[in-house]
Design a protein around this motif. Structure first.
Motif, mmCIF file in Angstrom:
data_model
loop_
_atom_site.group_PDB
_atom_site.id
_atom_site.type_symbol
_atom_site.label_atom_id
_atom_site.label_comp_id
_atom_site.label_asym_id
_atom_site.label_seq_id
_atom_site.Cartn_x
_atom_site.Cartn_y
_atom_site.Cartn_z
ATOM 1 N N LYS A 1 0.783 -1.366 -0.016
ATOM 2 C CA LYS A 1 0.083 0.217 -0.003
ATOM 3 C C LYS A 1 0.979 1.391 -0.048
ATOM 4 O O LYS A 1 1.711 1.371 0.803
ATOM 5 N N ILE A 2 0.567 1.982 -0.935
ATOM 6 C CA ILE A 2 1.373 3.310 -0.907
ATOM 7 C C ILE A 2 0.704 4.438 -0.950
ATOM 8 O O ILE A 2 -0.825 4.654 -1.499
ATOM 9 N N LEU A 3 1.267 5.741 -0.597
ATOM 10 C CA LEU A 3 0.763 6.824 -0.763
ATOM 11 C C LEU A 3 1.313 7.809 -1.728
ATOM 12 O O LEU A 3 2.587 7.523 -1.777
ATOM 13 N N VAL A 4 0.897 8.371 -2.887
ATOM 14 C CA VAL A 4 1.201 9.259 -3.941
ATOM 15 C C VAL A 4 0.782 10.683 -3.569
ATOM 16 O O VAL A 4 -0.219 11.050 -3.678
ATOM 17 N N THR A 5 1.908 11.592 -3.226
ATOM 18 C CA THR A 5 1.415 12.999 -3.041
ATOM 19 C C THR A 5 1.688 13.625 -4.210
ATOM 20 O O THR A 5 2.113 13.082 -5.183
ATOM 21 N N GLY A 6 0.799 14.544 -4.600
ATOM 22 C CA GLY A 6 0.852 15.500 -5.718
ATOM 23 C C GLY A 6 0.376 14.697 -6.949
ATOM 24 O O GLY A 6 0.849 14.909 -7.900
ATOM 25 N N HIS B 1 6.618 10.772 -2.919
ATOM 26 C CA HIS B 1 6.324 12.254 -2.795
ATOM 27 C C HIS B 1 6.430 13.014 -4.070
ATOM 28 O O HIS B 1 7.882 13.134 -4.324
ATOM 29 N N CYS B 2 5.622 13.326 -4.555
ATOM 30 C CA CYS B 2 5.629 14.101 -5.922
ATOM 31 C C CYS B 2 5.277 15.555 -5.715
ATOM 32 O O CYS B 2 5.476 16.357 -6.760
ATOM 33 N N ALA B 3 4.521 15.925 -4.550
ATOM 34 C CA ALA B 3 3.920 17.054 -4.344
ATOM 35 C C ALA B 3 5.147 18.258 -4.320
ATOM 36 O O ALA B 3 6.269 17.999 -3.574
ATOM 37 N N ARG C 1 9.451 2.916 3.758
ATOM 38 C CA ARG C 1 10.075 3.651 2.662
ATOM 39 C C ARG C 1 9.384 4.866 2.140
ATOM 40 O O ARG C 1 8.373 5.120 1.953
ATOM 41 N N MET C 2 10.337 6.084 1.961
ATOM 42 C CA MET C 2 9.912 7.137 1.087
ATOM 43 C C MET C 2 10.802 7.360 0.062
ATOM 44 O O MET C 2 11.936 7.375 0.187
ATOM 45 N N VAL C 3 10.000 7.567 -1.180
ATOM 46 C CA VAL C 3 10.612 7.819 -2.516
ATOM 47 C C VAL C 3 10.465 9.446 -2.835
ATOM 48 O O VAL C 3 9.188 9.614 -3.028
ATOM 49 N N HIS C 4 11.438 10.097 -2.729
ATOM 50 C CA HIS C 4 11.173 11.578 -3.004
ATOM 51 C C HIS C 4 11.722 12.049 -4.308
ATOM 52 O O HIS C 4 12.742 11.658 -4.949
#
Length: 330
Positions: free
Chosen positions: A2-7, A70-72, A106-109
């Motif tokens: 399960k992932i969160l995509v910002t932006g 994190h794309c925002a 994990r966080m992918v920036h």
């Protein structure tokens, strides 16, 4: 997973969220415009609206997710430092803190190779070639945001940062729409001799790099990665390819770099004095970007992320043009 995509209401975040759903991931999205994520909700994404400048919202978004992409952030060539700081640094701090408090693994920036840009020619830039001073608030705040992300490693968060160059494909609003508009008004000119080479990245290749970052092993963690198609091309050949595909007259006028830079300075000065300080159509930084060689070494991504760009630039441009024709017709 399960992932969160910002932006996700933007170009890159939206395209990756859709790709992640197609790969079978459980996806939660956040974005500024609900109407822009409706297509993701129809495909099964969970949408939680709100502003990431609110730390409480960031914590809610990170609840029960394994990873965050994190794309925002704030983008552009014009604006106040404090606005870029809010959009790039403060929002990233909130997401990092939320990841730590909610025990996200994990966080992918999504960062930017704009941090390298110092107004000079560069070929084959590596990830370590960060200048001591930054040309623009966008670059300075994107780099500072990266440092916030990497600082979270000591508290157990797995982190990676990607720096993709000139991302294009269907949904791209940042590169070619502006150039098409300028050329239709007869305001676009080749800056310098028109032979400068740059890198582009198909959004489909970037999607693969983001997915690889989510799945990468421990040896890939804690690093920044240049991302591009790996095949530098003359910038103005690309611009004129898009003009031909869109049936817009090709750019044939040349403007000396010194003159273009001076016009950018005058334009910036006038816009700064104008009520509301509107963004200038021509800026000094913009003229430098359009005149300089600027290419990336992507060997680190190839090695640690198994990154192997499969979608060529011309395919990505055809995809953009087909999409933009539909937008233009509306």
């Amino acid at each position: 997973m399960k992932i969160l995509v910002t932006g996700a209401s933007g170009f890159i975040g939206g395209r990756f969220a859709r790709f992640a759903l197609e790969q079978g991931l459980d996806v939660r999205v956040n974005g500024r415009r609900a109407e822009s994520v409706e297509h993701l909700v129809r495909r099964g994404a969970e949408f939680i609206p709100g502003d990431l400048s609110d730390p409480e919202l960031a914590r809610e978004l990170c609840r029960d997710v394994d990873a965050v992409v994190h794309c925002a952030g704030s983008v552009g060539l014009w604006g106040r430092y404090q606005d870029f700081h809010l959009g790039n640094v403060q929002l990233t701090e909130n997401v990092v803190e939320a990841c730590l408090k909610q025990k996200v693994r994990r966080m992918v920036h999504l960062s930017s190779p704009s941090i390298y840009f110092d107004g000079r020619d560069h070929v084959g830039l590596t990830e370590e070639q960060v200048p001591k001073r930054f040309k623009h608030p966008y670059a300075a705040t994107k780099y500072l945001a990266e440092q916030k992300v990497f600082g979270a490693q000591e508290f157990g968060l797995e982190v990676l940062a990607l720096r993709p160059r000139f991302v294009t494909g269907a949904g791209d609003m940042s590169i070619f729409p502006r150039l098409l508009k300028m050329q239709r008004k007869g305001r676009l000119a080749i800056v310098g001799n028109g032979l400068n080479k740059v890198d582009f990245t198909s959004v489909q290749n970037l999607n693969e790099a983001l997915l690889s970052s989510l799945l990468a092993t421990d040896s890939a963690l804690g690093k920044a990665y240049n991302i591009s198609n790996g095949t530098p091309v003359p910038l103005w050949d690309v611009v004129n390819y898009v003009m031909r595909k869109m049936e817009v007259p090709q750019v044939r006028r040349y403007r000396p770099y010194g003159l273009a830079y001076s016009l950018g300075a005058v334009n910036e000065g006038l816009c700064a004095l104008w009520p509301g300080s509107p963004e200038p159509t021509v800026s000094r930084l913009g003229m430098q970007v359009m005149n300089r060689n600027f290419t990336l070494d992507i060997s680190r991504a190839r090695h640690y992320l198994d990154y192997d760009p499969q979608v060529g630039l011309w395919t990505a441009l055809d995809e953009f043009c087909a999409w933009w024709r539909v937008q233009d017709a509306r």
